[in-house]
Design a protein around this motif. Structure first.
Motif, short mmCIF file in Angstrom:
data_model
loop_
_atom_site.label_atom_id
_atom_site.label_comp_id
_atom_site.label_asym_id
_atom_site.label_seq_id
_atom_site.Cartn_x
_atom_site.Cartn_y
_atom_site.Cartn_z
N THR A 128 -26.95 32.78 30.72
CA THR A 128 -26.26 31.53 30.42
C THR A 128 -25.84 31.48 28.95
N SER A 129 -24.58 31.17 28.72
CA SER A 129 -24.07 31.02 27.35
C SER A 129 -23.72 29.56 27.09
N LEU A 130 -23.94 29.14 25.85
CA LEU A 130 -23.55 27.81 25.41
C LEU A 130 -22.43 27.94 24.38
N ILE A 131 -21.41 27.13 24.52
CA ILE A 131 -20.33 27.09 23.53
C ILE A 131 -20.31 25.69 22.93
N LEU A 132 -20.53 25.60 21.63
CA LEU A 132 -20.44 24.31 20.96
C LEU A 132 -18.97 23.98 20.75
N GLY A 133 -18.57 22.79 21.17
CA GLY A 133 -17.18 22.38 21.03
C GLY A 133 -16.81 22.10 19.59
N LYS A 134 -15.53 21.87 19.37
CA LYS A 134 -15.01 21.58 18.03
C LYS A 134 -13.80 20.67 18.18
N ARG A 135 -13.60 19.83 17.19
CA ARG A 135 -12.52 18.85 17.25
C ARG A 135 -11.19 19.52 17.55
N LEU A 136 -10.44 18.91 18.47
CA LEU A 136 -9.18 19.50 18.92
C LEU A 136 -8.04 19.16 17.96
N ILE A 137 -7.03 20.00 17.95
CA ILE A 137 -5.79 19.76 17.21
C ILE A 137 -4.66 19.63 18.23
N ASN A 138 -4.06 18.46 18.29
CA ASN A 138 -3.01 18.20 19.28
C ASN A 138 -3.49 18.52 20.69
N ARG A 178 -11.99 11.37 17.94
CA ARG A 178 -10.79 10.73 17.40
C ARG A 178 -10.03 10.04 18.52
N ASN A 179 -8.73 10.22 18.57
CA ASN A 179 -7.90 9.51 19.55
C ASN A 179 -7.50 10.39 20.73
N SER A 180 -8.20 11.51 20.92
CA SER A 180 -7.84 12.43 21.99
C SER A 180 -8.20 11.83 23.35
N ASP A 181 -7.37 12.13 24.36
CA ASP A 181 -7.67 11.67 25.72
C ASP A 181 -8.19 12.82 26.58
N ILE A 182 -8.57 13.93 25.93
CA ILE A 182 -9.17 15.06 26.63
C ILE A 182 -10.39 15.50 25.83
N GLN A 204 0.85 -1.18 0.00
CA GLN A 204 0.00 0.00 0.00
C GLN A 204 0.90 1.25 0.00
N ILE A 205 0.30 2.41 -0.28
CA ILE A 205 1.02 3.68 -0.23
C ILE A 205 1.02 4.18 1.21
N ILE A 206 2.15 4.62 1.70
CA ILE A 206 2.24 5.20 3.03
C ILE A 206 2.58 6.69 2.86
N ILE A 207 1.80 7.56 3.50
CA ILE A 207 1.97 9.01 3.34
C ILE A 207 2.31 9.66 4.68
N GLY A 208 3.36 10.46 4.69
CA GLY A 208 3.67 11.26 5.87
C GLY A 208 2.70 12.42 5.96
N ALA A 209 1.78 12.36 6.91
CA ALA A 209 0.68 13.33 6.99
C ALA A 209 1.01 14.44 7.98
N ARG A 210 0.88 15.71 7.51
CA ARG A 210 1.27 16.86 8.32
C ARG A 210 0.10 17.60 8.95
N LEU A 211 -1.14 17.37 8.51
CA LEU A 211 -2.24 18.28 8.84
C LEU A 211 -2.69 18.21 10.29
N ALA A 212 -2.24 17.21 11.03
CA ALA A 212 -2.58 17.18 12.46
C ALA A 212 -1.87 18.30 13.21
N ASP A 213 -0.78 18.79 12.62
CA ASP A 213 0.03 19.83 13.26
C ASP A 213 -0.35 21.18 12.67
N LYS A 214 -1.63 21.54 12.78
CA LYS A 214 -2.18 22.71 12.09
C LYS A 214 -1.48 24.01 12.44
N SER A 215 -1.07 24.15 13.70
CA SER A 215 -0.52 25.43 14.15
C SER A 215 0.75 25.82 13.42
N LEU A 216 1.46 24.84 12.84
CA LEU A 216 2.73 25.13 12.18
C LEU A 216 2.60 25.29 10.67
#
Length: 469
Positions: A302-312, A346-350, A114-126
């Protein structure tokens, strides 16, 4: 571990165009991993070739610039002259670390051929914002045509099985320079060869030369290539389902969500039956909602904040906008309680909610004023779990989310009997291509929800109705 440990099974191909500042360092480090390194100089006008003097590498020189596609293909053909099974590619501008090659090799052990790709997009801040969002747009279209989810379709740091190149029909013209690596994913998928990501750091040095990638032009060319592929396969709706919706409906190690599946099928059928008009109306509604101004919150506590998927494990830029808006309301508008909604994804522990609370506390919000909902995985579950809190339906609430997300959130809130006042995270609607694309995505999700709700009423499916109202 280095590629040396794998005998002659691998070769490294490095396309280079005007890389005199970095090519010697990249090639020297690549040689520490493998003794078969091939550099394809694509008509460089600087000292790229001279910087390779004394290094034990194979050099292929193009007299004129032919583009990255031709450089890669010539490198592949040269590599296959050796007794190898795999080719590893990386760029010559130091954006990829040769020391990460063992990560691709290790992944290959569990996904041979199979093709293996070095994926960078998890490190969005950089990653530069324009590059990040251009890649995300490309990921959606290429994943659709390939028929499975992709993490980073634009990374040139890859491990290819040489069997892939046998009888592979693909253009290597100069106009296809940055289309080639996208098209090869699609062509491979049609032969049963998929790609698998390996997270790698995103390296964008401040003194790096300007990228040869031209966002608008090259993403347009990629999109046209994908459109041609989809048209030739009758839009390949199966690929859209597998790449975009199956991961949501049938996440790994979870029970099949057949109700959501039926809702999605009915929604697509309805779009086709109306010639796309129903989806267009959904988009108009989403866009009108995105234009809404901030509403008076003087009588809201009272305010509600809808969460969003975390990056790192950290809030991304859009989630931060929501949190910043909540902090302003808390400090300036006498908001007493803040509910942050969002579980672990995803695989976040927080959880998203917990990460949001950490941010607000650091910004000076009293932690005793913050309440968390940490079980939900999406907007529908956010609001459903919130609606079960005693007394929450009897009070007005300000809902804070990004503008593209407002309209759908309000429709779902009404379905759960919540008294919501919208409060956009941004001061005004950003008129950027990626933001418009997000409103289109929201339009489909809204259409999916409304069509599913209608179908549930029509079939008297109480289980489905209980989930969405």
């Amino acid at each position: 571990m280095s590629v040396h440990n794998h005998g002659s099974r691998y070769a490294i191909v490095i396309p280079a165009y005007n890389e005199e500042a970095t090519i010697h360092d990249v090639v020297q480090r690549a040689l520490n991993q493998c003794n078969k390194v091939i550099v394809v100089d694509d008509g460089s006008s600087d000292n790229t070739i001279a910087r390779l003097d004394g290094l034990p590498v194979t050099i292929i020189k193009h007299e004129t610039n032919q583009g990255k596609a031709a450089s890669l293909w010539d490198g592949f053909m040269a590599a296959m002259a050796h007794d190898i099974n795999f080719v590893i590619t990386l760029d010559g501008d130091n954006q990829h670390s040769p020391e990460d090659i063992p990560l691709l090799i290790e992944k290959n052990k569990s996904h041979p051929d199979q093709i293996i790709i070095g994926a960078r997009l998890a490190d969005k801040s950089l990653i530069p914002a324009k590059r990040y969002y251009a890649n995300k747009v490309a990921n959606f279209w290429i994943a659709w045509a390939a028929g499975y989810p992709l993490s980073d379709s634009q990374s040139g740091f890859r491990l290819y099985p040489v069997a892939l190149f046998d009888r592979l029909s693909i253009s290597t013209s100069k106009n296809c320079s940055f289309v080639f690596e996208s098209e090869i994913i699609i062509k491979a998928a049609q032969r049963g060869i998929h790609s698998y990501p390996v997270p790698i750091p995103a390296v964008y040095a401040e003194n790096a030369r300007p990228s040869h990638f031209r966002g608008v032009r090259d993403i347009t060319l990629i999109t046209l290539m994908v459109a041609k592929s989809l048209l030739s396969r009758g839009f390949y709706l199966q690929g859209l389902y597998r790449s975009a919706f199956k991961p949501i409906l049938l996440p790994s190690q979870k029970k099949a969500d057949y109700d959501s599946y039926l809702m999605m099928i009915f929604s697509i059928f309805f779009i086709m039956a109306t010639g796309g008009i129903s989806l267009l109306l959904s988009w108009v509604y989403i866009f009108q909602g995105a234009l809404k101004n901030q509403q008076d919150t003087s009588n809201i506590k009272t305010s509600l904040i809808l969460g969003k998927r975390l990056i790192n494990k950290q809030p991304d830029s859009e989630f931060i906008k929501r949190l910043e808006r909540a902090r302003i309301l808390y400090s300036e508008m006498n908001i007493v309680n803040i509910y942050i909604l969002g579980g672990m994804t995803r695989n976040s522990d927080i959880s998203e909610a917990s990460a949001g609370k950490k941010f607000l506390v650091k910004e000076g919000v009293n932690p005793e004023s913050i309440f968390l909902e940490e079980e939900s995985r999406n907007t529908l579950e956010n609001l459903k779990h919130l609606s079960h809190i005693p007394g929450i339906k009897s009070q007005p609430l300000s809902l804070i989310t990004n503008r593209y997300h407002l309209a759908r959130s309000l429709v779902m809130s009404k379905g759960f009997g919540l008294n919501i006042k919208p409060y956009p995270a941004e001061d005004k609607l950003p008129y950027t291509p990626i933001y418009i694309f997000k409103t289109l995505t929201e339009a489909f999700y809204l259409h999916w929800y409304l069509a599913g709700k209608y179908w549930a009423h029509l079939t008297n499916n109480m289980r489905m109705l209980d989930r969405i109202s």
